[in-house]
Each structure stands twice: as C-alpha cells, then as structure tokens.
Enzyme design. Structure first.
Site, PDB file in Angstrom:
ATOM      1  N   ASN A  30       0.821  -1.100  -0.067  1.00  0.00           N
ATOM      2  CA  ASN A  30      -0.071  -0.036   0.056  1.00  0.00           C
ATOM      3  C   ASN A  30       0.786   1.213  -0.078  1.00  0.00           C
ATOM      4  OD1 ASN A  30      -3.167  -0.233   0.103  1.00  0.00           O
ATOM      5  ND2 ASN A  30      -2.295  -2.022   1.582  1.00  0.00           N
ATOM      6  N   ARG A 107      -0.252  -2.108  14.988  1.00  0.00           N
ATOM      7  CA  ARG A 107      -0.132  -2.036  16.570  1.00  0.00           C
ATOM      8  C   ARG A 107      -1.232  -1.044  16.799  1.00  0.00           C
ATOM      9  NH1 ARG A 107       3.668  -3.096  19.336  1.00  0.00           N
ATOM     10  NH2 ARG A 107       5.157  -4.637  18.408  1.00  0.00           N
ATOM     11  N   LEU A 108      -1.667  -1.196  18.068  1.00  0.00           N
ATOM     12  CA  LEU A 108      -2.705  -0.352  18.790  1.00  0.00           C
ATOM     13  C   LEU A 108      -2.053   0.867  18.860  1.00  0.00           C
ATOM     14  CD1 LEU A 108      -4.710  -2.589  21.001  1.00  0.00           C
ATOM     15  CD2 LEU A 108      -5.580  -1.767  18.768  1.00  0.00           C
ATOM     16  N   ASN A 123      -6.512   5.091   8.425  1.00  0.00           N
ATOM     17  CA  ASN A 123      -5.822   3.580   8.578  1.00  0.00           C
ATOM     18  C   ASN A 123      -6.764   2.932   7.443  1.00  0.00           C
ATOM     19  OD1 ASN A 123      -4.523   1.109   9.563  1.00  0.00           O
ATOM     20  ND2 ASN A 123      -6.976   0.451  10.396  1.00  0.00           N
ATOM     21  N   HIS A 125      -7.927  -0.807   6.147  1.00  0.00           N
ATOM     22  CA  HIS A 125      -8.442  -2.122   6.897  1.00  0.00           C
ATOM     23  C   HIS A 125      -9.215  -3.020   5.794  1.00  0.00           C
ATOM     24  CE1 HIS A 125      -9.522  -4.958   9.893  1.00  0.00           C
ATOM     25  NE2 HIS A 125     -10.677  -5.090   9.313  1.00  0.00           N
TER      26      HIS A 125
HETATM   27  C1  GAR Z   1      -3.362  -4.547   4.235  1.00  0.00           C
HETATM   28  O1  GAR Z   1      -4.184  -5.235   3.453  1.00  0.00           O
HETATM   29  C2  GAR Z   1      -3.961  -3.687   5.198  1.00  0.00           C
HETATM   30  O2  GAR Z   1      -5.353  -3.572   4.784  1.00  0.00           O
HETATM   31  C3  GAR Z   1      -3.861  -4.469   6.426  1.00  0.00           C
HETATM   32  O3  GAR Z   1      -2.517  -5.224   6.250  1.00  0.00           O
HETATM   33  C4  GAR Z   1      -2.182  -5.334   4.910  1.00  0.00           C
HETATM   34  C5  GAR Z   1      -0.927  -4.462   4.571  1.00  0.00           C
HETATM   35  O4  GAR Z   1      -0.457  -5.024   3.468  1.00  0.00           O
HETATM   36  N1  GAR Z   1      -4.004  -3.868   7.596  1.00  0.00           N
HETATM   37  C6  GAR Z   1      -4.791  -4.367   8.605  1.00  0.00           C
HETATM   38  O5  GAR Z   1      -5.144  -5.651   8.628  1.00  0.00           O
HETATM   39  C7  GAR Z   1      -5.049  -3.623   9.724  1.00  0.00           C
HETATM   40  N2  GAR Z   1      -5.649  -4.085  10.489  1.00  0.00           N
HETATM   41  P1  GAR Z   1       0.859  -4.089   2.738  1.00  0.00           P
HETATM   42  O6  GAR Z   1       1.958  -4.017   4.061  1.00  0.00           O
HETATM   43  O7  GAR Z   1       1.280  -4.930   1.659  1.00  0.00           O
HETATM   44  O8  GAR Z   1       0.515  -2.701   2.462  1.00  0.00           O
END
Ligand code: GAR
Length: 217
Positions: A30, A107-108, A123, A125
């Site tokens: 991302n 992390r929270l 954020n 999700h």
């Molecule tokens: C993403 O899919 C994001 O939505 C998720 O982690 C992934 C990171 O991917 N986040 C969560 O689950 C937060 N609760 P990336 O490191 O390839 O961007």
C-alpha cells in the site's frame, strides 16, 4: 522524500503539498501504491517518512527505493507504547507532518498519538467495517461466510478499527475463494481506495463531523 507537482489544471488545490508519513509493519504494497500515485502527480503531497516497528519489514526497502526517509523502532526496547509514541510524535512534529497514513501498521495506538493527530490520521483495513475489525480481517470474512467484503479507509480514534469511515470499496466473495485469492482482490481494491482518499485529503475535500465524514466536490 518523494514529491509531486500536484498534477495539471487543478486551480483549487492548496498550494502547499500535504506532508505525509506512512506507518507500516510488513510488505508495504500500500505504501508502494501511494508512493507511485504521488510520484505520478496524482496526489498533491510529499511522503516525508516511513515509520516501521519491524527492522526486517520489506516496506523499508520499498521506502529506500523511493528515496523516502525511514524511522524504525523496536517496541520491546521501550517500557510502554506511550514511550515510543512520544518519540514518534516529537519526530512528526519536527518534520511538520500533516497526515499519518497507517497502511498495514499492526499496532494499537494510544492517546499520545491520537490526541495531537485526531482527524489527521487514517488507516486502511481489509474488510467492510464495522464487520471484521482487528487482525485477519480477510480470514474472518471467509470463515463467517460473508458474500461481500472489501476495504475501508477510516480515521483513527484509538479503538480497534472503530474510527469514522471515510470510504469503502466492496469486493465479492466467491465460493472457491481462499485467503490468497480473496486477499489479492482486496489488496487491488486497497491500491485504488487509499490513494483516492489521500488525494481528497490533499485537496482539502474531507470534512469530519462527529462520526460523519463528507467528501466535498
Ligand atoms: C493491508 O491489506 C491492510 O489492509 C492490512 O494489512 C495489509 C498490509 O499490506 N491492515 C490490517 O489488517 C490492519 N488491521 P501491505 O503491507 O502490503 O500494504
């Protein structure tokens, strides 16, 4: 730092580019999508910094490839969450950061970070909140038997994925889906959704009023 020229023909965008920090813990795909959108001038912003809690995370290599400064910390070396967040806030304030983008930051966060940046911290999700918050949002949707899931970008309020929702993109769950196939379609949705929302914020089009978020034209 990676910078854009703000694109062409956008008379209404604020003149100063939005200064962004990306928080990430893992692969950083991302971050990559956002950094490409900035580099291509689709977002009037600069990515000033990547903050990461895992020294071996691939996002750090991606950041270096884009010439973005990185700040890595090891949570275990601090007595509390508040202690490392205090250091991070001092750094963000010194750099004049306008927007915190959490993209796979696992992390929270505490009020040390939330209070100074509420309304300026988002954020992404991998589910349609408020369904399936927390870890493994993709697996939770699959196990539950949901027919529709997707991605959500929301403001961070200190709860687990509870902040006001800015935008969502739906993804259909197919009968034959696995964690990998569904995960990959959700990630494709994320790569569109996150840069789009950051672009709106950079154009000062997002208004937060209680739990309601409005996107102005
Ligand atoms: C993403 O899919 C994001 O939505 C998720 O982690 C992934 C990171 O991917 N986040 C969560 O689950 C937060 N609760 P990336 O490191 O390839 O961007």
């Amino acid at each position: 730092m990676i910078a854009s020229n703000g694109g062409e023909g956008k008379a209404s965008v604020p003149s100063a580019p939005l200064k962004i920090v990306v928080f990430a813990s893992g692969s950083g795909s991302n971050f990559q999508a956002l950094a490409e959108a900035v580099r291509e001038g689709r977002i009037h912003a600069t990515i000033e910094l990547v903050v990461c809690d895992k020294p071996s995370a691939y996002v750090l290599e991606r950041a270096r490839n884009f010439g973005v400064e990185t700040y890595t910390f090891s949570p275990k070396q601090y007595p509390s969450r508040e202690a490392y967040e205090e250091e991070i806030v001092a750094k963000l304030q010194a750099q004049g950061i306008d927007l915190i983008v959490m993209a796979g930051y696992m992390r929270l966060v505490t009020k040390v970070l939330v209070e100074p940046y509420y309304g300026r911290m988002i954020n992404i999700h991998p589910a349609l909140l408020p369904a399936f918050p927390g870890i493994n949002g993709i697996g939770q949707a699959l196990e539950y038997g949901a027919k529709l899931t997707g991605a959500t970008v929301h403001f961070v309020d200190g709860g687990t994925d509870t902040g006001p929702i800015i935008a969502q993109q739906a993804v259909e769950v197919k009968d034959e889906d696995t964690l990998e196939t569904l995960g990959s379609r959700i990630q494709q949705a994320e790569y569109e959704l996150l840069p789009k929302v950051v672009g709106w914020i950079a154009e000062d089009r997002v208004t937060l009023n209680g739990r309601k978020v409005t996107i102005n034209n």
